[in-house]
Structure formats: C-alpha cells, structure tokens
Design a protein around this motif. Structure first.
Motif, PDB file in Angstrom:
ATOM      1  N   PRO A 134      -9.474  27.442-103.927  1.00 27.77           N
ATOM      2  CA  PRO A 134      -9.835  26.300-102.642  1.00 27.77           C
ATOM      3  C   PRO A 134      -8.430  26.616-101.592  1.00 27.77           C
ATOM      4  O   PRO A 134      -9.627  26.949-100.154  1.00 27.77           O
ATOM      5  N   GLY A 135      -7.501  26.849-101.945  1.00 27.55           N
ATOM      6  CA  GLY A 135      -6.887  27.548-100.762  1.00 27.55           C
ATOM      7  C   GLY A 135      -6.587  28.459-100.256  1.00 27.55           C
ATOM      8  O   GLY A 135      -6.428  28.679 -98.637  1.00 27.55           O
ATOM      9  N   GLU A 136      -7.192  29.762-100.367  1.00 27.81           N
ATOM     10  CA  GLU A 136      -7.665  30.908 -99.857  1.00 27.81           C
ATOM     11  C   GLU A 136      -8.911  30.505 -99.249  1.00 27.81           C
ATOM     12  O   GLU A 136      -9.106  31.470 -98.044  1.00 27.81           O
ATOM     13  N   ALA A 137      -9.404  30.145 -99.186  1.00 29.13           N
ATOM     14  CA  ALA A 137     -10.491  29.285 -99.099  1.00 29.13           C
ATOM     15  C   ALA A 137     -10.781  29.059 -97.879  1.00 29.13           C
ATOM     16  O   ALA A 137     -11.252  29.713 -96.149  1.00 29.13           O
ATOM     17  N   VAL A 138     -10.342  28.051 -97.064  1.00 24.42           N
ATOM     18  CA  VAL A 138      -9.895  27.505 -96.502  1.00 24.42           C
ATOM     19  C   VAL A 138      -9.419  28.096 -95.538  1.00 24.42           C
ATOM     20  O   VAL A 138      -9.738  27.971 -94.262  1.00 24.42           O
ATOM     21  N   GLY A 139      -8.268  28.787 -96.167  1.00 21.94           N
ATOM     22  CA  GLY A 139      -7.828  30.060 -94.946  1.00 21.94           C
ATOM     23  C   GLY A 139      -9.074  30.661 -94.243  1.00 21.94           C
ATOM     24  O   GLY A 139      -8.971  30.782 -92.519  1.00 21.94           O
ATOM     25  N   HIS A 140     -10.194  31.458 -94.786  1.00 22.06           N
ATOM     26  CA  HIS A 140     -11.160  32.098 -94.840  1.00 22.06           C
ATOM     27  C   HIS A 140     -11.402  30.664 -93.618  1.00 22.06           C
ATOM     28  O   HIS A 140     -12.348  31.613 -92.528  1.00 22.06           O
ATOM     29  N   LEU A 141     -12.665  30.019 -93.690  1.00 20.82           N
ATOM     30  CA  LEU A 141     -13.416  29.050 -93.195  1.00 20.82           C
ATOM     31  C   LEU A 141     -12.913  28.456 -92.044  1.00 20.82           C
ATOM     32  O   LEU A 141     -13.272  28.830 -91.063  1.00 20.82           O
ATOM     33  N   THR A 142     -11.161  28.717 -92.052  1.00 23.03           N
ATOM     34  CA  THR A 142     -10.526  27.739 -90.499  1.00 23.03           C
ATOM     35  C   THR A 142     -10.734  29.468 -89.518  1.00 23.03           C
ATOM     36  O   THR A 142     -10.927  29.074 -89.112  1.00 23.03           O
ATOM     37  N   ALA A 143     -10.457  30.487 -90.062  1.00 25.10           N
ATOM     38  CA  ALA A 143     -10.396  31.709 -89.419  1.00 25.10           C
ATOM     39  C   ALA A 143     -12.287  31.874 -88.797  1.00 25.10           C
ATOM     40  O   ALA A 143     -12.356  32.346 -87.751  1.00 25.10           O
ATOM     41  N   ALA A 144     -12.969  31.308 -89.692  1.00 25.06           N
ATOM     42  CA  ALA A 144     -14.273  32.113 -89.492  1.00 25.06           C
ATOM     43  C   ALA A 144     -14.830  30.614 -88.455  1.00 25.06           C
ATOM     44  O   ALA A 144     -15.356  31.370 -87.483  1.00 25.06           O
ATOM     45  N   ARG A 145     -14.231  29.695 -88.226  1.00 24.47           N
ATOM     46  CA  ARG A 145     -14.571  29.297 -88.054  1.00 24.47           C
ATOM     47  C   ARG A 145     -13.801  28.659 -86.150  1.00 24.47           C
ATOM     48  O   ARG A 145     -14.712  28.985 -84.968  1.00 24.47           O
ATOM     49  N   ASP A 146     -12.892  29.253 -85.756  1.00 21.49           N
ATOM     50  CA  ASP A 146     -11.824  29.741 -85.262  1.00 21.49           C
ATOM     51  C   ASP A 146     -12.877  31.079 -83.766  1.00 21.49           C
ATOM     52  O   ASP A 146     -12.977  31.242 -83.170  1.00 21.49           O
TER      53      ASP A 146
ATOM     54  N   ALA B  24     -12.679  19.367 -99.265  1.00 20.00           N
ATOM     55  CA  ALA B  24     -12.576  19.067 -98.989  1.00 20.00           C
ATOM     56  C   ALA B  24     -12.944  18.082-100.171  1.00 20.00           C
ATOM     57  O   ALA B  24     -12.783  17.392-100.926  1.00 20.00           O
ATOM     58  N   ALA B  25     -14.168  17.573-100.019  1.00 21.26           N
ATOM     59  CA  ALA B  25     -14.512  16.670-101.677  1.00 21.26           C
ATOM     60  C   ALA B  25     -14.011  17.464-103.653  1.00 21.26           C
ATOM     61  O   ALA B  25     -14.137  16.605-104.407  1.00 21.26           O
ATOM     62  N   ARG B  26     -14.035  18.316-103.351  1.00 20.69           N
ATOM     63  CA  ARG B  26     -13.935  19.356-104.444  1.00 20.69           C
ATOM     64  C   ARG B  26     -12.141  18.922-104.785  1.00 20.69           C
ATOM     65  O   ARG B  26     -11.518  18.778-104.847  1.00 20.69           O
ATOM     66  N   GLN B  27     -11.544  19.338-103.240  1.00 24.59           N
ATOM     67  CA  GLN B  27      -9.983  18.325-103.399  1.00 24.59           C
ATOM     68  C   GLN B  27      -9.545  16.823-103.336  1.00 24.59           C
ATOM     69  O   GLN B  27      -8.396  16.503-103.237  1.00 24.59           O
ATOM     70  N   ASP B  28     -11.140  16.120-103.586  1.00 32.92           N
ATOM     71  CA  ASP B  28     -11.111  14.912-103.528  1.00 32.92           C
ATOM     72  C   ASP B  28     -10.793  14.136-101.962  1.00 32.92           C
ATOM     73  O   ASP B  28      -9.698  13.415-101.629  1.00 32.92           O
ATOM     74  N   ARG B  29     -10.622  14.781-101.237  1.00 30.67           N
ATOM     75  CA  ARG B  29     -10.090  14.016 -99.938  1.00 30.67           C
ATOM     76  C   ARG B  29     -11.766  13.964 -98.867  1.00 30.67           C
ATOM     77  O   ARG B  29     -12.286  14.814 -98.424  1.00 30.67           O
ATOM     78  N   GLN B  30     -12.149  12.630 -99.886  1.00 28.88           N
ATOM     79  CA  GLN B  30     -13.011  12.218 -99.024  1.00 28.88           C
ATOM     80  C   GLN B  30     -13.247  12.115 -97.958  1.00 28.88           C
ATOM     81  O   GLN B  30     -14.497  12.053 -97.577  1.00 28.88           O
TER      82      GLN B  30
END
Length: 774
Positions: A577-589, A611-617
């Motif tokens: 997930p950490g690696e995924a968020v980095g790529h997704l944030t870069a993609a959004r920009d 976020a759901a997988r990390q319980d950040r509902q």
C-alpha cells in the motif's frame, strides 16, 4: 498392320513393357479381322484359363509362364518371327527379375554414434513402417527445420530395424538442400536405384518411363526399406515410390511434402527441437556424463544458447571435446556473450556450420518469402499471427499467406497453432543477419512501425470490447498497409488478449527499445485492464516499468499518468500500500497537469480502495465524494455512476448501511441504463455488502450472485473471487455453514491461482493452515 521391329522388342525389359506389347498385338489383330478386340472372357474360352488371370497378364501385373505366353502371342496374331523375338524378350524379363530378387541390399550409411533421445518419433516410425503392422503406411515422411537431426533419426532407426526387411535397405541422398544447390534429378535418382539393384547398364531402358517401370517391377515382391534422404519436394520423390505393399519408404526433408501426404497417402512425422533433457543427454554422450555433472549450470546455459537444436549442440560439444581443459562455464560464457548471434556455431566444414546449413533453405525461397523471413526477425516473438505478419510485410493478408506457407513448408517457420507461426532463436538470429545485410535501416524501421500500429490498433479495439466505458486512449491512424484484426465481441477480445499477451508485452519492450515511445505508452494502457482482470500482477508491473521511462522521455503528463496509476493499482493487489499511494499520488498530480478530470476521478477510486484496506474509512468516503465531483464536472456518466457506488461502499465501511443501499441503487440506475456491466458488477457487490450488514441475508446473497455472474462473464477473476468470499460470509451469517465453505473453497482456489494475498484470510475462514505452516 506393320510387324513389330527388332528394336521395339529389344526395348522390352519389364513386365509392364511386355504387357504393353501384348495389348498392341490385341489391337492389331482386331483391325486385321475388322472386329472388336478379343475380350478377356473370349480369350479365356479359347485357352481354358480364367479371365481374371488374363487381365493380370495384359495389365502387366503378372508375368505369364513360358507355355502360356507362347499360346497367348499366337492367339493375338504374332508372326513366327515376332513369336521368337517375344519369347526371348519374355525370358530376359524373367532373368532380370530373378537377378534383382536374389540380391540382399545393404546400402545404408553408418548411423550417428551416440544417438540419444527421440523416443516419440522412434516409436512412431516403429508403428508406421512395421512391414507386418496393421497401421503401417507404405510411405512415411520425417520433416523439420535445418539441423534438427532428420537424417540422424532416419539412419539410427533404419539400422535398428534392418533385420525386419529381408531384402535389405536402400539409401539415396536426394540433395534437396545441398551446398551445390543442385538436387538429384528424378531420372538420375531412378538410374542410381537401378544400379544399386544390380541391373547391368546395357539392360537399363533408354526412356525414363521404362526405367521407372523396370524399377517398380524389380521391387514389386520385395520386402525392402527405401530411405530417401534430404528430399527437395514431392515431385522429386514420387517417381521413386515402389508402388507395392511389400516395400516401405522413409523420406526426410525440410519441406513438409504436403503433396505426398494428400495425394500419395504418406504419413508425416514432424521433428521438433530436442527437449531440455534430450539436449543434456546429447552433450553427455559427446562429453561424458561426469563432465556435465560437474558443471550443471553451465550445461543448462549451453542448452539454452543452442536453442535445443541438435546441430548447434553438436558444434558446441565438438569445441568442448577438442578442448577438454576448458571449463564448461567458460564455453557457456562465450555463448552468452554472443547475445544470440551465430558466431559460436561456425564450423570448419559447410555441413557443420549453422549459418551455411540455414542458407541452403533460404536460397530456395521465392523473393516474397525471403523478404518475409527477414522481416520476421524484427518481430519480438514468441509467435506471430498471419494478420500481424501481413502488417509487418505491408501487404494484404491474402498476399502474405502463400509466403507463410512457403516458409512453413521449408521448415523456416513452424505453424505452432492455426495461423500462428514461430521459429527458434537461431533461425531468428540468421534472419536478423540477413535483414541487416539486405534491407535498409529505413525499411526495417518502417516495418517495425507497421507492426506496432497493428498491435496498438487491434489491442485498443479489444480493450474497448472489454469495457466500452473506459476513458478513451488517443490512437492516431495506422500507417498505410496495416490491417488490424477485427474483434467481434467481449469473448473474442478476451481470447485475443489471452493468446497475444506475451507478444504484446514483448512489443512494448520493442517499442521502447526502438524509439517508438508513444506506442510503448499506449500499448501499455491498452493492456492494463486485461492484465488486472486476469490477475497477471507481475506481468503488469513489468510492462509498466518498461513504459515509465518512455513516458518520461516524451515529457507528456497525459502519457505518464496512466503508467503511474497502473503501478499504483498493481501495488494494491500485491499488498504494497505505501508504494501504491506514492504512485497514485504522482498520477493524480500528472492528471491535474494534463487537465484530465476523469483521470483524477479514477485516482479517487483507487485512493478509496487503499484507504479502506488501511481502515481509514473517513478518507475513503472523502476520496469517493471527490471522485463524484470530478466526474460530474467532466460530464462522465459512467464515472458518476461508479462514484455513487464508491460512496455507497465507503458508507458501509462507516456502518451507515441504509445510506449505502440508497447510493448503490442510485449507481445501478445509472450504470444499467448506459450498459456499464463492469460498473454494475461493482455496484451489485457493494449493495450485497450493505444488505449483509443490515442482516438482510437473502437479498445480500442475491446481489452477490448477480455480481459474481457479471464478473464471470467479464472474465475478471479477482473480482469474481472477491464476491464469492463475501457471498460465503453471508451464507455463514445465515447459518448455512456447508454452503459457505463450498463458496469459500471456490474463492480460495481462484485466489491461489492468482497468487493473491487475499487468499490468506479466506484460508483462515476455512481453518486451513497457510503455506508457511504446512
């Protein structure tokens, strides 16, 4: 009415020629009497013989005994002078047959020492050429590419079964593919066989038909194995076929000899490359098993570098045998350093030089087939379809098919499946050498461009068949003479991707390596949905990493953003997930920089998932609502419907299940109206989750079943498994434990096949140990 001359009768050397004279006498006598020729029954009535045996005499299948022959020629009106000369001719024919029948031939060259492997083809030869077998065929062909060991197989087998042919074996090298480039002519081949059969030169008839008739008559009652090696084509072989049932003919060729199979009933045995095990056995036979056992990795590398081609393995083994002090590892490094080229496979003699041996096949090609062979070296492999080959050549498929058939017949390509062609690595290396020497750099680059256009346009059409509501991929018009393949529907698109995915991944690498960066990026985008749907996570990551540098070279955020998004989604599937968020944030920009509202909205879906997988509902709901805003602003109805579903799913995670049901139903209203099956499948799954949490288990099970059916139809294996897991949870909550376990077991089997981390929790539901605990 003229009398037969001495020369005409002297030319009679076979039973067939003698019968032809008898038929001529019969017609002459009928003209003399002014009547029809005597029928077999009339001759039978005059002689007391059966009309059947008379037919055999006049057809040339049976030689009449001396007394009957004398009676027959008198009845047919022969003059006394003709009777005497014909009696002499008949006796010479019989003497020649007896002389030939008394010889036991042994004309096989020595078999190759240390022959190994080929158990399957040897068993086929045993079955098909057994002189007493019920499945036996008079003619068997062994065909395959240059250097694959056809002659070695034929001679090894022929020596092994020599005692089964009481009259011996006869071998003839037809030189169909020879350094001189001049195959043995049909007339020379027949005369060579007559010489081998012991026919004196002065008794060999002067005409080719008479020679062939004599040849067949000499073999008519013999049990003999005829080995015709290195045939050029069916027309070279056909005059040498004995024609009877007692002989067996084994033909080897680089050509498939389709004419012998279709017209003469030959049974074909294709000879492929050696297996890895057979390749090691060949090296062990030449170098000793101990030497291979001492360096097993080097031996494996040698086998791989030789493409399991027997000739290449023999050349490498000879170098190792001549240098026993060389470590095999050093030889393996030499092969690897050649980077797939042919230099390590050069021999001192033409027949032991791979490049030269291949050239004998190449020289036989028509100009169109030769050009196509060179162009196929530009294809990244492992297989090429007929349609892709046509685009590569820049010609209509109907014009390219004959060239493909010619290459296949010459064993320079193999038709691995209907309309799919491949050639082994050493042949590809040879074709690449030719392409570099013959074709211009501009011509080669244009061919690569046509090939990439073919795959991009066909993959784009197939991708839209899988999900027509995907964001469009800008694809410029294809180059002239490119013929993309038609994709008829959803299942056809899945089947095409399933078949072509190794080629498409290789095509992305080819595009990046050859400077077609935009092709590399857009091919990757067309592949993304299929690779995720089928659960090819490692392939998905690998192809994105090839496309990422290409996108950066273009300096275009619209090209880099989808690549980054793909890496992010793959990271979620792989439990990173950490690696995924980095790529997704870069993609959004990057999507923001490109002004792509729908692209930003899809990143919102992805961040909701993480976020759901990390319980950040709360974050999951915020991302979903942001997606709805973006898709609404973009006027994207499919995106808006999917955003309603994403909000509903997020609300369920926050225990707001009644609101979740309303959003999911709102999503279904939109998605079903526009025919978005992919979005609808997600919405049914989310609705099932909300209903489950409300304790409405029957409704939840129905929703999950609808979702599962759609996922199955769409071929999305992970999502189907995910819906099955939740259906199992609902069944368990409804106290149907047996049905729940059956459902979880189906889901677990699919997740295990995908090697997905979600398999662990499902295994725990079933009380099964994980892989590390077994």
């Amino acid at each position: 009415m003229s009398e037969l001359s001495r020369r005409e009768i002297a030319d009679v050397t076979t039973v067939a020629a003698l019968a032809a004279v008898l038929r001529r006498l019969r017609r002459r006598e009928a003209r003399r009497e002014g009547a029809n020729p005597l029928t077999y029954r009339e001759l039978a009535a005059k002689t007391g013989w059966s009309h059947g045996i008379i037919g055999e005499y006049l057809a040339g299948r049976v030689l009449p005994p001396t007394d009957r022959f004398d009676v027959l020629v008198r009845l047919l009106g022969a003059t006394p002078a003709e009777q005497g000369r014909l009696a002499t001719a008949r006796d010479l024919v019989e003497e020649r047959r007896r002389a030939g029948a008394g010889r036991v031939l042994g004309h096989l060259p020595p078999a190759l020492p240390g022959f190994t492997g080929r158990a399957g083809p040897l068993a086929e030869l045993d079955r098909l050429i057994d002189p007493d077998g019920r499945e036996a065929a008079p003619v068997v062909t062994v065909w395959g590419t240059a250097g694959v060991g056809k002659t070695a197989l034929a001679l090894h087998w022929a020596h092994r079964v020599a005692e089964r042919f009481r009259d011996g074996q006869l071998y003839l090298n037809l030189r169909g593919y020879d350094p001189a480039g001049v195959p043995v002519s049909r007339d020379d081949a027949v005369r060579s066989v007559l010489d081998a059969l012991g026919v004196p030169p002065h008794q060999i008839p002067p005409t080719a038909p008479a020679q062939a008739a004599l040849y067949r008559s000499l073999l008519a009652e013999r049990r003999l194995l005829l080995v015709l090696d290195n045939a050029r084509d069916a027309s070279q072989v056909r005059p040498l076929l004995p024609g009877g049932d007692s002989c067996r003919t084994l033909v080897t060729s680089r050509d498939r000899l389709a004419g012998l199979v279709s017209l003469d009933g030959a049974r074909p045995i294709p000879l492929d490359l050696l297996t890895a095990g057979e390749s090691r056995e060949l090296l062990a036979a030449r170098l000793g098993a101990d030497r291979l056992a001492a360096e097993p990795r080097a031996a494996e590398a040698m086998v791989a570098s030789c493409s399991r081609l027997p000739l290449a393995l023999a050349i490498v083994a000879a170098r190792a045998a001549l240098n026993p002090e060389f470590p095999l590892g050093a030889l393996a490094e030499e092969l690897c350093a050649a980077r797939g080229g042919l230099e390590p496979f050069s021999g001192a003699e033409q027949r032991s030089d791979v490049r030269t041996v291949f050239s004998w096949s190449y020289r036989s090609l028509s100009p169109a087939a030769a050009r196509l062979f060179r162009l196929l070296a530009l294809h990244p492999g492992p297989e090429v379809s007929g349609a892709a080959a046509a685009s590569l050549a820049g010609a209509p498929p109907a014009e390219v098919r004959p060239a493909l058939r010619e290459l296949t017949d010459a064993s320079l390509t193999a038709e691995s499946a209907p309309d799919r062609y491949a050639c082994h690595d050493l042949l590809r290396a040879y074709a690449a050498e030719l392409a570099g020497a013959v074709d211009t750099a501009a011509g080669r680059r244009a061919a690569i461009g046509r090939l990439l256009d073919h795959y991009l346009h066909t993959a784009h059409a197939a991708d839209l068949r899988l999900d027509e509501h995907r964001d469009p991929i800008p694809v410029p018009p294809a180059a002239a003479a490119v013929t993309p393949e038609p994709i008829a529907g959803h299942q056809a698109a899945l089947a095409w991707f399933d078949t072509e995915v190794p080629v498409l991944i290789a095509a992305v690498s080819l595009a990046a390596a050859e400077g077609f960066d935009r092709h590399a990026c857009r091919l990757t985008r067309t592949l993304a949905h299929f690779l995720e749907r089928r659960g090819h996570w490692p392939r998905w990551v690998a192809v994105q990493h090839v496309a990422l540098p290409a996108a950066r070279r273009l300096g275009d955020p619209a090209e880099e953003a989808p690549v980054r998004r793909g890496l992010g989604r793959a990271g979620v599937h792989l439990g990173r997930p950490g690696e995924a968020v980095g790529h997704l944030t870069a993609a959004r920009d990057l999507y923001r920089a490109a002004g792509d509202l729908s692209g930003q909205g899809r990143i919102g879906f992805d961040l909701t998932w993480v976020a759901a997988r990390q319980d950040r509902q709360d974050d999951a709901l915020r991302h979903s609502e942001e997606s709805l805003r973006l898709f609404t602003a973009a006027g994207n109805r499919s995106g808006r419907g999917r955003a309603y579903n994403s909000i509903g799913w997020s609300l369920t995670l926050l225990d707001r299940h009644g609101e979740a049901v309303e959003y999911c139903r709102r999503a279904l209203d939109v998605l079903q109206e526009i025919g978005d099956r992919f979005g609808a499948a997600n919405a049914w799954d989310s609705l099932g989750q909300a209903q489950h949490m409300l304790g409405r288990h029957d409704e939840a099970a129905e929703s999950y079943l609808r979702a599962r059916a759609l996922w199955h139809t769409l071929g999305h294996r992970y999502q189907e498994a995910d819906s099955l897991v939740r259906l199992g949870d609902t069944l368990a909550a409804a106290e149907d434990r047996a049905a729940a376990e059956r459902t979880w077991e189906m889901a677990l089997e699919m997740l295990d096949q995908l090697d997905h981390p979600d398999a662990g929790p499902v295994r725990a539901r079933l009380g099964q140990p994980g892989p590390a605990d077994r």
